[in-house]
Every structure is written in structure tokens, then in C-alpha cells.
Design a protein around this motif. Sequence first.
Motif, PDB file in Angstrom:
ATOM      1  N   ALA A  44       0.845  -1.198   0.000  1.00 16.59           N
ATOM      2  CA  ALA A  44       0.000   0.000   0.000  1.00 16.59           C
ATOM      3  C   ALA A  44       0.881   1.249   0.000  1.00 16.59           C
ATOM      4  O   ALA A  44       0.606   2.224  -0.710  1.00 16.59           O
ATOM      5  N   ARG A  45       1.975   1.220   0.781  1.00 14.47           N
ATOM      6  CA  ARG A  45       2.937   2.327   0.777  1.00 14.47           C
ATOM      7  C   ARG A  45       3.508   2.529  -0.631  1.00 14.47           C
ATOM      8  O   ARG A  45       3.655   3.659  -1.107  1.00 14.47           O
ATOM      9  N   ALA A  46       3.861   1.409  -1.279  1.00 14.36           N
ATOM     10  CA  ALA A  46       4.480   1.485  -2.608  1.00 14.36           C
ATOM     11  C   ALA A  46       3.518   2.071  -3.634  1.00 14.36           C
ATOM     12  O   ALA A  46       3.890   2.934  -4.437  1.00 14.36           O
ATOM     13  N   LEU A  47       2.284   1.623  -3.614  1.00 17.52           N
ATOM     14  CA  LEU A  47       1.287   2.135  -4.554  1.00 17.52           C
ATOM     15  C   LEU A  47       1.043   3.624  -4.319  1.00 17.52           C
ATOM     16  O   LEU A  47       0.934   4.412  -5.269  1.00 17.52           O
ATOM     17  N   ALA A  48       0.978   4.004  -3.045  1.00 17.44           N
ATOM     18  CA  ALA A  48       0.757   5.418  -2.723  1.00 17.44           C
ATOM     19  C   ALA A  48       1.945   6.266  -3.179  1.00 17.44           C
ATOM     20  O   ALA A  48       1.772   7.390  -3.662  1.00 17.44           O
ATOM     21  N   VAL A  55      10.655   1.190  -3.036  1.00 13.51           N
ATOM     22  CA  VAL A  55       9.937   1.761  -4.175  1.00 13.51           C
ATOM     23  C   VAL A  55      10.365   3.208  -4.380  1.00 13.51           C
ATOM     24  O   VAL A  55      10.742   3.898  -3.426  1.00 13.51           O
ATOM     25  N   GLU A  56      10.351   3.645  -5.628  1.00 16.86           N
ATOM     26  CA  GLU A  56      10.588   5.056  -5.930  1.00 16.86           C
ATOM     27  C   GLU A  56       9.363   5.879  -5.547  1.00 16.86           C
ATOM     28  O   GLU A  56       8.234   5.380  -5.557  1.00 16.86           O
ATOM     29  N   CYS A  57       9.590   7.145  -5.244  1.00 23.72           N
ATOM     30  CA  CYS A  57       8.488   8.072  -5.089  1.00 23.72           C
ATOM     31  C   CYS A  57       8.301   8.829  -6.401  1.00 23.72           C
ATOM     32  O   CYS A  57       9.264   9.084  -7.118  1.00 23.72           O
ATOM     33  N   ALA A  58       7.056   9.173  -6.704  1.00 20.42           N
ATOM     34  CA  ALA A  58       6.754   9.867  -7.956  1.00 20.42           C
ATOM     35  C   ALA A  58       7.355  11.270  -7.982  1.00 20.42           C
ATOM     36  O   ALA A  58       7.634  11.803  -9.052  1.00 20.42           O
ATOM     37  N   GLU A  59       7.567  11.862  -6.781  1.00 18.19           N
ATOM     38  CA  GLU A  59       8.071  13.225  -6.730  1.00 18.19           C
ATOM     39  C   GLU A  59       9.513  13.333  -7.227  1.00 18.19           C
ATOM     40  O   GLU A  59       9.872  14.275  -7.927  1.00 18.19           O
ATOM     41  N   ALA A  60      10.360  12.378  -6.839  1.00 18.13           N
ATOM     42  CA  ALA A  60      11.788  12.499  -7.147  1.00 18.13           C
ATOM     43  C   ALA A  60      12.255  11.521  -8.226  1.00 18.13           C
ATOM     44  O   ALA A  60      13.029  11.876  -9.095  1.00 18.13           O
ATOM     45  N   LYS A  61      11.803  10.268  -8.132  1.00 19.54           N
ATOM     46  CA  LYS A  61      12.276   9.206  -9.041  1.00 19.54           C
ATOM     47  C   LYS A  61      13.794   9.126  -9.033  1.00 19.54           C
ATOM     48  O   LYS A  61      14.429   8.975 -10.068  1.00 19.54           O
ATOM     49  N   LYS A  62      14.370   9.265  -7.842  1.00 19.06           N
ATOM     50  CA  LYS A  62      15.825   9.199  -7.714  1.00 19.06           C
ATOM     51  C   LYS A  62      16.184   8.231  -6.594  1.00 19.06           C
ATOM     52  O   LYS A  62      16.530   8.628  -5.489  1.00 19.06           O
ATOM     53  N   GLY A  63      16.049   6.960  -6.879  1.00 19.16           N
ATOM     54  CA  GLY A  63      16.320   5.932  -5.889  1.00 19.16           C
ATOM     55  C   GLY A  63      15.051   5.432  -5.235  1.00 19.16           C
ATOM     56  O   GLY A  63      14.025   6.117  -5.204  1.00 19.16           O
TER      57      GLY A  63
END
Length: 433
Positions: free
Chosen positions: A115-119, A246-254
Motif C-alpha cells: 500500500a505504501r508502494a502504490l501510494a 519503491v521510488e516516489c513519484a516526486e523524485a524518481k531518484k532511488g
Amino acid sequence: MIYNIEFETLPREALEAIQLRRLQATIERVYATVPFYRKKFQEAGVTPSDIKTLNDLQRLPFTYKQDLRDNYPFGMFAVPMDNVVRIHASSGTTGKPTVVGYTARDISTWSELMARALAAAGASRGDIIHNAYGYGLFTGGLGVHYGAERLGASVIPISGGNTKRQILIMKDFGPTILTCTPSYALHLAEVAGEVGVDFKDLRFKAGIFGAEPWSEEMRQEIERKLHLSAVDIYGLSEVLGPGVAVECAEAKKGLHIAEDHFIAEVIHPETGETLPYGEKGELVFTSITKEAFPVIRYRTRDISSLNPEPCICGRSHVRMNRVTGRTDDMLIIRGVNVFPSQIESVLMEIEGVEPHYQLVVDREDNLDLLTVMVEVGEDAFSDEVRVLQVLEKKISKNIKEYLGVSAKVKLVEPKSIARSEGKAQRVIDNRKI
């Protein structure tokens, strides 16, 4: 969106205190319940009472995939079988598969982390998730499924395969999040084009892609062809399944590692020495909350590095950089280490080339020969032979300059390289090594 803001944004000191407490409890439990770990710890001269700091983790021996096979099927379980509610297994191509188990609490933890990853990718309760990861003993499909349900989103359990039907469902059901391997995402785009469907007319806003290494260039290709935001997800059955990071959509840096549930290290693949932040090596994971199947210093064979710098998304957990390959799918060509993802990065920068390729390695007269088979687009393939020869030479030159290895490039017609609904087979090694 941050799903669990309390734990995902913990200050470092508080996070490490939780890690130490959970690590000590896990070490005590495996010592008492798993004969394999008790024997390994005794051979290393370590007892649970010796684990007083997080640095003491380095005193413990590594766990290898072969250890799991040697204890097949349930020898590594830390709870009685009547507490195990789910069994998964890896799709090993040789020998016995690695078998993993979950208690009801483990399933709840896994659901939370997915759920964390999808969010992190941008999903929320109002989304419809098109889940094209495989269901069954593979952890991908059910991992995403339970995470989607925990998040409160709608999930379409389509699994892999039957691609034309998947395109029809995408049109009719209007899913907004796509989950599958990156190679299958590109295959979906290809088939959609064949049946006259343009992804820009669908409702997708984000995709979560994993289960195989992929490059930044492939991300750009996926985003361009599927008209969505693509993020990377990491996991493996032995450690949990998808959702370890999982990556975050905001940064997509790691990829943010769920450090309240796992301790990550990067080691030198040959010496086993723990490497500092920023240095590339082999990822090692220790689970600190799993009940049925905890793993201690499990060597993943995945090559990455760790980044402790704060992220713009607000999550405080350490990030692992994109996996660039594995120590066991690394090719050594005339003394040069080559990963398929490195070749992919070169190919994706060249106009007229499709993101479908295979590396074929042969040995003639005791010399390694690397052939890169790569598809070209319909337009390029219709060009005269001289134009294609120029393209082959350009690719070969770029590979030589970027990787320092000579490769023969063979352009093949569109759709001639076998497609995969799961992990793409990138390497055919014909050498007898």
C-alpha cells in the motif's frame, strides 16, 4: 502521497532505535527456532546477546540462496506449519525452488508495504489498478493485489498473458494504475498499436514496474509510449516479495527501503566487506519483522548502492539506487564486466532502435564473442541495406566507447525477438564456462 506518515518519515535516531529493538528480537527468535541459524551463529562464535548495536549485525554470517535450497521445503521456517497461512516459491530455473512462508501477520505487513508502494507512485482509494504481474507461486501478483486492497483501491487481477484481451479491458474498465514488468509494459504498448488503441486515449496516470533490471532510458521509452508516470519497485520472494523498496513519484531518484522492516547493507561481492553509503556493491537484506520466514544478511546478488540523503518527498528512509544488474547475470567478456542494462542504455539512445534486444555470447578459439541482436522500427527496417549497416556500426561503436567491449551488432526485423509476459530473457550464453 505518503501512506503511513508516522513510520515513513521517522527521524533517523528513532528509526534506528526501532531497527535495533526488532533486530535483537529477530536474532533471538531464529536462534531458538531455526536449527540452520543456530548452527551458523555458533560456528561464527556469535550469540543473540552479542547483538548490542546495529553495527554488530556485521558479526553475523551471510545467508545464501543455496542455504534455502538445502533446507527445502520448510527447514528455514521459524514458526510451526499451523501458523503458516501462505506459501510462495521462486521460479528457479535449475534445482529446487526457494520456498517462503507467511503468517497472517506477515501478510498484513506485506499488504501495508505494498500500500505504501502504490501510494508512493501516486495511487489512492479512487484508483483502479490493472495488475498484470503473474499470480500463483510468484509473489508479484498477490503482493500488488493485497496492497491495492489495503489501500482501498479497486484491483483488476488480470495477471500476465492474453495481451489483446488486456488491451480490451483497459479500454472498457478504465484502469488508472498499471503494474507489470517493464518489458511487458512495452509489449502492451506494441500490441495496443496493432489493434488500433493509443495509450494516450486510456486513463492511465502511473505505472509501477519491477521484477527485472531496467534503465532510465527504458523509463523514458515507457513514459513516452504509455503516457504515464513510471516508477521502479523492488523486492524478492526471499525477503518479502514486491514492496521492499519503491521510488516516489516526486523524485524518481532511488527507491525508498522500508527500513522499519528491513536492514539493508551493501557489501563487496568478493570480500564480503560492508561498503559505505554511495559505493556500489551487492545488496544484503535482514528482515526484522517477519515471523514465518525471517532472513539474516541474505545476499541478493543484486548490484546497487545506498543513498541516505533527504528526499524531497519527505520520506526519511534510506534509498537504494536502481539495480544495474546481478552478480550472477553479469557477463565477463574478455575481462570486461557487462550488464544487460548497460547495453540497454546505449541502445535506447539511438534513434530507429526498438527496446527489444538479446545478448548472445559464444566462444571461438578461446575468445569470447558478444553479439547484440536488436530490433529496429518498421521505418528503419524498410531502409536500404547500406543504411542498416551504418546503424549497426554506430551501435557497435557506441557500445565500445561506453563499455570498452567489442560487440557484433545484428539488426533484426520488428517483433522477431521473443516477447515475455514476465521477466525478459536478455542473455543467451552459449559458452561452456
